[in-house]
Design an enzyme around this catalytic site. Structure first.
Site, PDB file in Angstrom:
ATOM      1  NE  ARG A  40      -3.578  -2.199   0.374  1.00  0.00           N
ATOM      2  CZ  ARG A  40      -5.400  -1.758   0.799  1.00  0.00           C
ATOM      3  NH1 ARG A  40      -5.812  -1.078   1.701  1.00  0.00           N
ATOM      4  NH2 ARG A  40      -6.137  -3.084   1.064  1.00  0.00           N
ATOM      5  CE1 TYR A  57     -13.348  -7.799   2.064  1.00  0.00           C
ATOM      6  CE2 TYR A  57     -11.112  -8.940   1.240  1.00  0.00           C
ATOM      7  CZ  TYR A  57     -11.741  -8.229   1.563  1.00  0.00           C
ATOM      8  OH  TYR A  57     -11.062  -7.232   2.644  1.00  0.00           O
TER       9      TYR A  57
HETATM   10  O1  LIG Z   1     -10.386  -3.552   5.847  1.00  0.00           O
HETATM   11  C1  LIG Z   1     -11.130  -3.986   5.237  1.00  0.00           C
HETATM   12  O2  LIG Z   1     -11.504  -5.722   5.582  1.00  0.00           O
HETATM   13  C2  LIG Z   1     -11.045  -3.870   3.607  1.00  0.00           C
HETATM   14  C3  LIG Z   1      -9.928  -3.479   3.362  1.00  0.00           C
HETATM   15  C4  LIG Z   1     -10.013  -3.135   1.542  1.00  0.00           C
HETATM   16  C5  LIG Z   1      -9.630  -4.009   0.393  1.00  0.00           C
HETATM   17  N1  LIG Z   1      -9.379  -2.899  -0.249  1.00  0.00           N
HETATM   18  C6  LIG Z   1      -9.959  -1.997  -0.039  1.00  0.00           C
HETATM   19  C7  LIG Z   1     -10.061  -2.067   1.307  1.00  0.00           C
HETATM   20  C8  LIG Z   1     -10.524  -1.089   1.779  1.00  0.00           C
HETATM   21  C9  LIG Z   1      -9.511   0.246   2.784  1.00  0.00           C
HETATM   22  O3  LIG Z   1      -8.289  -0.283   2.668  1.00  0.00           O
HETATM   23  O4  LIG Z   1      -9.755   0.894   3.541  1.00  0.00           O
HETATM   24  C10 LIG Z   1      -9.731  -0.855  -0.458  1.00  0.00           C
HETATM   25  C11 LIG Z   1      -8.342  -0.462  -1.208  1.00  0.00           C
HETATM   26  N2  LIG Z   1      -7.135  -1.226  -2.600  1.00  0.00           N
HETATM   27  C12 LIG Z   1      -6.485  -0.160  -2.116  1.00  0.00           C
HETATM   28  C13 LIG Z   1      -6.888   1.363  -1.918  1.00  0.00           C
HETATM   29  C14 LIG Z   1      -5.776   2.154  -1.757  1.00  0.00           C
HETATM   30  C15 LIG Z   1      -5.176   2.891  -0.516  1.00  0.00           C
HETATM   31  O5  LIG Z   1      -4.972   2.264   0.783  1.00  0.00           O
HETATM   32  O6  LIG Z   1      -5.384   3.865   0.079  1.00  0.00           O
HETATM   33  C16 LIG Z   1      -7.914   0.772  -1.455  1.00  0.00           C
HETATM   34  C17 LIG Z   1      -8.602   2.572  -0.299  1.00  0.00           C
HETATM   35  C18 LIG Z   1      -9.473   3.219  -1.961  1.00  0.00           C
HETATM   36  C19 LIG Z   1     -10.359   3.797  -1.222  1.00  0.00           C
HETATM   37  O7  LIG Z   1     -11.045   4.356  -0.403  1.00  0.00           O
HETATM   38  O8  LIG Z   1      -9.347   5.169  -1.815  1.00  0.00           O
HETATM   39  C20 LIG Z   1      -5.305  -0.351  -3.195  1.00  0.00           C
HETATM   40  C21 LIG Z   1      -4.718  -1.736  -2.426  1.00  0.00           C
HETATM   41  N3  LIG Z   1      -5.233  -3.208  -1.867  1.00  0.00           N
HETATM   42  C22 LIG Z   1      -3.957  -4.032  -2.299  1.00  0.00           C
HETATM   43  C23 LIG Z   1      -3.000  -3.147  -2.328  1.00  0.00           C
HETATM   44  C24 LIG Z   1      -1.925  -3.607  -3.121  1.00  0.00           C
HETATM   45  C25 LIG Z   1      -0.881  -3.458  -1.394  1.00  0.00           C
HETATM   46  O9  LIG Z   1      -1.150  -3.937  -0.109  1.00  0.00           O
HETATM   47  O10 LIG Z   1      -0.021  -3.270  -2.486  1.00  0.00           O
HETATM   48  C26 LIG Z   1      -3.386  -1.941  -3.119  1.00  0.00           C
HETATM   49  C27 LIG Z   1      -2.710  -1.254  -4.229  1.00  0.00           C
HETATM   50  C28 LIG Z   1      -1.587  -0.260  -2.621  1.00  0.00           C
HETATM   51  C29 LIG Z   1      -0.566   0.128  -4.302  1.00  0.00           C
HETATM   52  O11 LIG Z   1      -0.385   0.181  -5.638  1.00  0.00           O
HETATM   53  O12 LIG Z   1       0.408   0.926  -3.444  1.00  0.00           O
HETATM   54  C30 LIG Z   1      -4.629  -4.978  -1.516  1.00  0.00           C
HETATM   55  C31 LIG Z   1      -6.135  -6.064  -1.323  1.00  0.00           C
HETATM   56  N4  LIG Z   1      -6.574  -5.086  -0.652  1.00  0.00           N
HETATM   57  C32 LIG Z   1      -7.771  -6.020  -0.209  1.00  0.00           C
HETATM   58  C33 LIG Z   1      -7.222  -6.522   0.833  1.00  0.00           C
HETATM   59  C34 LIG Z   1      -7.739  -7.432   1.839  1.00  0.00           C
HETATM   60  C35 LIG Z   1      -7.018  -7.012   3.221  1.00  0.00           C
HETATM   61  C36 LIG Z   1      -7.042  -6.268   3.765  1.00  0.00           C
HETATM   62  O13 LIG Z   1      -7.730  -5.638   4.286  1.00  0.00           O
HETATM   63  O14 LIG Z   1      -6.197  -5.511   4.234  1.00  0.00           O
HETATM   64  C37 LIG Z   1      -5.834  -6.014   0.518  1.00  0.00           C
HETATM   65  C38 LIG Z   1      -4.283  -7.079   0.763  1.00  0.00           C
HETATM   66  C39 LIG Z   1      -3.777  -7.058   1.866  1.00  0.00           C
HETATM   67  O15 LIG Z   1      -3.580  -5.632   2.052  1.00  0.00           O
HETATM   68  O16 LIG Z   1      -3.503  -7.530   2.557  1.00  0.00           O
HETATM   69  C40 LIG Z   1      -9.285  -5.170   0.624  1.00  0.00           C
END
Ligand SMILES: O=C(O)CCc1c2[nH]c(c1CC(=O)O)Cc1[nH]c(c(CC(=O)O)c1CCC(=O)O)Cc1[nH]c(c(CC(=O)O)c1CCC(=O)O)Cc1[nH]c(c(CCC(=O)O)c1CC(=O)O)C2
Length: 365
Positions: free
Chosen positions: A48, A172
């Protein structure tokens, strides 16, 4: 460990080594560390690293939904590059989300601000499987386009592609959104094991196809996020989840790019996650890296593992904790510095930039 166990650096028979950007990428500190080769300094990237911690991200995302932004190659490329420019990290990670391939095959889902991915009709029955058709590269032409643009811009900096692992995606789909206890997911896993196995198998094929698109377009490594695997007992992980993750890793093995496997709270699963076929295992902050490496077993690199919350502490405390991570990794042949999970949205970006500098300085050889 012998040299033969290592992932060979991609080679091309034509053109002198130094003249090809591919050669510079292959020789980057990040890919060398993944292959457990000597490095000039410990490479750093952050899960992230793009996203809400960066004001420039918040600016370009204004008024554009998360999933919409993932489907616009110009935005994906810009957002992916932002943390590379700002922090001088040693790898870029493709900006996307784990649910993007599911959206691409027509699953009705959205990413709700402040909530995360939400699925309209959760998966509970065999009929639901029919909604999971295979992913065709034509479903994600924006990925091919964005990766192509990115590799041209990134020069010698490697690009990491990624996908969600079958278990985390299944959670999910079955829960319908983020879940603390995964109760419906586990009800299916224990109560309808054949349906569960078929669901994970279909997800494995979709995930593998999505990773292949990224690699074929130019990604130099891939990370499989099994973020929620830590919710499982080791025996259940081995029996009900590992085969599907192994299918994904096997499918991309012929490309020879490093395969990273990461989950949260996976201290008891590190050995099994390595066995699934990873070349590099990502570790959260709960297990020191020397102990993690022992659990992971020989011939694998490790990635991690500073607690992302540490970045909210004053600079000397951040440096002391980063030092502790580096000390635990001192004798390991392959270490990629990262956080133990993603950058928290309110993190001060300057703290991340300073951390990259600190790790580079402390490990310069
Ligand atoms: O908390 C939850 O259960 C939902 C998580 C959630 C996901 N997409 C989400 C959200 C909402 C949020 O982050 O607020 C929605 C999400 N995904 C992402 C963002 C951007 C950010 O975090 O500010 C956001 C927030 C979007 C926004 O509201 O602006 C982008 C993302 N997701 C992800 C990645 C890959 C990475 O982590 O590097 C990346 C790319 C980051 C990059 O390019 O640097 C991967 C992802 N998305 C997701 C998961 C599942 C596990 C987890 O929940 O942490 C995972 C894997 C992980 O982080 O362990 C699901």
């Amino acid at each position: 460990m012998t040299a033969d166990d290592r992932i060979p650096a991609p080679t091309s028979p034509s053109a002198p080594e130094a003249a090809r950007p591919g050669a510079a990428v292959a020789d980057s500190a990040f890919l060398r560390a993944c292959r457990r080769e000597p490095v000039p300094y410990t490479p750093v990237w952050f899960m992230r690293q793009a996203g809400r911690s960066l004001p420039e991200y918040r600016r370009v995302r204004e008024g554009i939904g998360m999933l919409d932004s993932c489907m616009r190659p110009d935005l994906v490329a810009e957002i992916t590059l932002q943390p590379v420019r700002r922090h001088k990290v040693d790898a870029a990670i493709y900006f996307s989300d784990i649910v993007v391939p599911l959206k691409a095959i027509g699953i009705d889902l959205d990413i709700k601000p402040g909530v995360g991915p939400v699925v309209d009709r959760p998966f509970r029955t065999r009929e639901d499987l029919e909604r999971l058709r295979p992913l065709d590269p034509d479903d994600v032409t924006y990925v091919t386009e964005a990766v192509g643009a990115l590799t041209a811009e990134l020069g010698a900096t490697p690009l990491i592609g990624f996908a969600g692992a079958p278990f985390t995606l299944a959670s999910y789909l079955v829960e319908g959104g983020p879940s603390r206890n995964h109760e419906h997911t586990k009800a299916m896993m224990y109560g309808a094991p054949e349906l569960w196995a078929d669901l994970l198998d279909r997800l494995a094929d979709i995930t593998a196809a999505f990773l292949k698109v990224q690699i074929e377009a130019g990604a130099s490594a891939v990370q499989l996020f099994d973020s929620w695997a830590g919710a499982l007992a080791p025996e259940d992980y081995r029996h009900s989840v590992l085969p599907a993750s192994a299918k994904v890793f096997d499918a991309v093995a012929p490309y020879g790019v490093p395969r990273i496997h990461f989950g949260v709270g996976t201290g008891e699963l590190l050995g099994a996650m390595a066995e699934a076929g990873a070349d590099v295992v990502g570790v959260d902050w709960r297990v020191p890296l020397d102990e993690a490496a022992r659990r992971i077993g020989p011939d694998k690199a490790v990635q991690g593992n500073l607690d992302p919350a540490v970045l909210f502490a004053p600079r000397p405390a951040v440096e002391a904790q980063a030092r502790r991570v580096l000390d635990a990794a001192r004798d390991l042949p392959g270490h990629v510095f990262n956080l133990g999970h993603g950058v928290l949205p309110d993190t001060d970006p300057d703290a991340l930039t300073r951390l990259v500098e600190f790790v580079h300085e402390q490990t310069a050889r």
